[in-house]
Design an enzyme around this catalytic site. Structure first.
Site, PDB file in Angstrom:
ATOM      1  N   HIS A  90      41.168  59.768  16.462  1.00  0.00           N
ATOM      2  CA  HIS A  90      42.436  58.841  16.587  1.00  0.00           C
ATOM      3  C   HIS A  90      42.290  57.831  15.521  1.00  0.00           C
ATOM      4  O   HIS A  90      41.507  57.486  14.968  1.00  0.00           O
ATOM      5  CB  HIS A  90      42.719  58.358  17.803  1.00  0.00           C
ATOM      6  CG  HIS A  90      42.182  59.168  18.920  1.00  0.00           C
ATOM      7  ND1 HIS A  90      43.392  59.744  19.692  1.00  0.00           N
ATOM      8  CD2 HIS A  90      41.026  60.025  19.672  1.00  0.00           C
ATOM      9  CE1 HIS A  90      42.723  60.296  20.814  1.00  0.00           C
ATOM     10  NE2 HIS A  90      41.564  60.611  20.488  1.00  0.00           N
ATOM     11  N   GLU A 133      37.699  56.551  18.335  1.00  0.00           N
ATOM     12  CA  GLU A 133      39.057  55.796  17.399  1.00  0.00           C
ATOM     13  C   GLU A 133      38.525  55.192  16.377  1.00  0.00           C
ATOM     14  O   GLU A 133      37.409  54.682  16.140  1.00  0.00           O
ATOM     15  CB  GLU A 133      39.366  54.535  18.444  1.00  0.00           C
ATOM     16  CG  GLU A 133      40.065  55.155  19.771  1.00  0.00           C
ATOM     17  CD  GLU A 133      41.647  55.267  19.680  1.00  0.00           C
ATOM     18  OE1 GLU A 133      42.163  55.359  18.442  1.00  0.00           O
ATOM     19  OE2 GLU A 133      42.210  55.889  20.525  1.00  0.00           O
ATOM     20  N   HIS A 135      44.253  63.849  16.957  1.00  0.00           N
ATOM     21  CA  HIS A 135      45.189  63.967  17.952  1.00  0.00           C
ATOM     22  C   HIS A 135      46.632  64.384  17.710  1.00  0.00           C
ATOM     23  O   HIS A 135      46.977  64.973  18.730  1.00  0.00           O
ATOM     24  CB  HIS A 135      45.529  62.196  18.235  1.00  0.00           C
ATOM     25  CG  HIS A 135      45.799  62.092  19.813  1.00  0.00           C
ATOM     26  ND1 HIS A 135      45.992  60.763  20.202  1.00  0.00           N
ATOM     27  CD2 HIS A 135      46.015  62.799  20.820  1.00  0.00           C
ATOM     28  CE1 HIS A 135      46.324  60.931  21.559  1.00  0.00           C
ATOM     29  NE2 HIS A 135      46.383  62.054  22.005  1.00  0.00           N
ATOM     30  N   ASP A 141      48.411  60.460  15.063  1.00  0.00           N
ATOM     31  CA  ASP A 141      46.910  59.862  14.647  1.00  0.00           C
ATOM     32  C   ASP A 141      45.813  61.221  14.392  1.00  0.00           C
ATOM     33  O   ASP A 141      46.211  62.198  15.033  1.00  0.00           O
ATOM     34  CB  ASP A 141      46.453  59.023  15.341  1.00  0.00           C
ATOM     35  CG  ASP A 141      46.530  59.189  16.761  1.00  0.00           C
ATOM     36  OD1 ASP A 141      47.221  59.879  17.395  1.00  0.00           O
ATOM     37  OD2 ASP A 141      45.324  59.097  17.507  1.00  0.00           O
TER      38      ASP A 141
END
Length: 233
Positions: free
Chosen positions: A38, A103, A141, A151
């Site tokens: 992400h 992330e 994602h 993302d």
């Protein structure tokens, strides 16, 4: 590998722990089979971490990698973090129970920082080896939620991961001379893009991964990466 250890490749992974309450057991005895990447879409990693640790936000990830390369772990890998949401990959739902979420500190408007990419490469090697996850199961994602999520976005360097065996390699053969969206959609679903969406959205998702910034009508080159993948998925 503890904090301060220098993994293969020589890049020192600086790790930090900050516990997020937004997690739980993986359902039905599932273990990680995928890694989902992400971007944070926030100004700083600290802001993203604060949100991912906020019980009211009801979102989390296993790791956040900041622009400097520092890695913050929020959820133990064995637990279910809340990062993937609705979506599907290879006909499988509940991707939260099937994956590890990472992330990346990036706002989606430009390239990813070099220290971040180096830490990601080291962390991916550790995760893939630790859970025996094939590199083909490292996805974005946007791959599992076409049209809903975008993302890690067009600036993410997937080709860099591919050359290091950290993501599925794309093919190089051209597709049919007279391409059509329906044939493309069938091939995309064979390659793993099984989320319920229309062919135009599938095309945009595949391009986001393999032909970023490409627009316009479907082309033979759009078949190339997924045709290769569909043969062995």
């Amino acid at each position: 590998m503890g904090p301060g250890a220098v993994p293969p490749g020589g890049w020192q992974l600086i790790r930090h722990w900050q516990s997020s309450p937004n997690c739980g057991p993986r359902r039905d005895g599932l273990t990680p089979r995928f890694v989902v990447l992400h971007y944070t879409a926030m100004e700083t990693a600290e802001t993203a971490i604060e949100r991912l640790c906020d019980p009211e936000a009801e979102v989390s990830a296993h790791y956040v990698i900041c622009r400097s390369g520092r890695v913050t772990q929020l959820v133990p890998e064995g637990l279910r973090a809340w990062h993937a949401g609705e979506g599907e990959w290879q006909g499988l739902s509940d991707m939260n129970s099937r994956s590890i979420g990472i992330e990346l500190d990036n706002d989606g408007r430009g390239p990813f920082a070099e220290p971040l990419m180096q830490s990601l490469e080291v962390l991916l090697r550790m995760i893939l080896q630790g859970w025996h996850i094939p590199c083909a199961n490292v996805i974005g994602h946007s791959d599992m939620a076409p049209g809903r999520k975008f993302d890690p976005g067009p600036w993410f360097d997937w080709a860099r991961l591919e050359t290091q065996g950290l993501a599925a390699r794309r093919g190089h053969d051209r597709g049919p001379g007279d391409p059509d969206l329906e044939s493309f959609a069938k091939l995309a679903r064979l390659a793993g893009y099984t989320a319920d969406t229309d062919p135009e959205t599938l095309l945009a998702a595949v391009r986001l991964r393999f032909r970023p910034f490409k627009a316009g009508p479907i082309e033979p080159e759009d078949f190339t990466p997924i045709g290769h993948r569909a043969m062995w998925t």
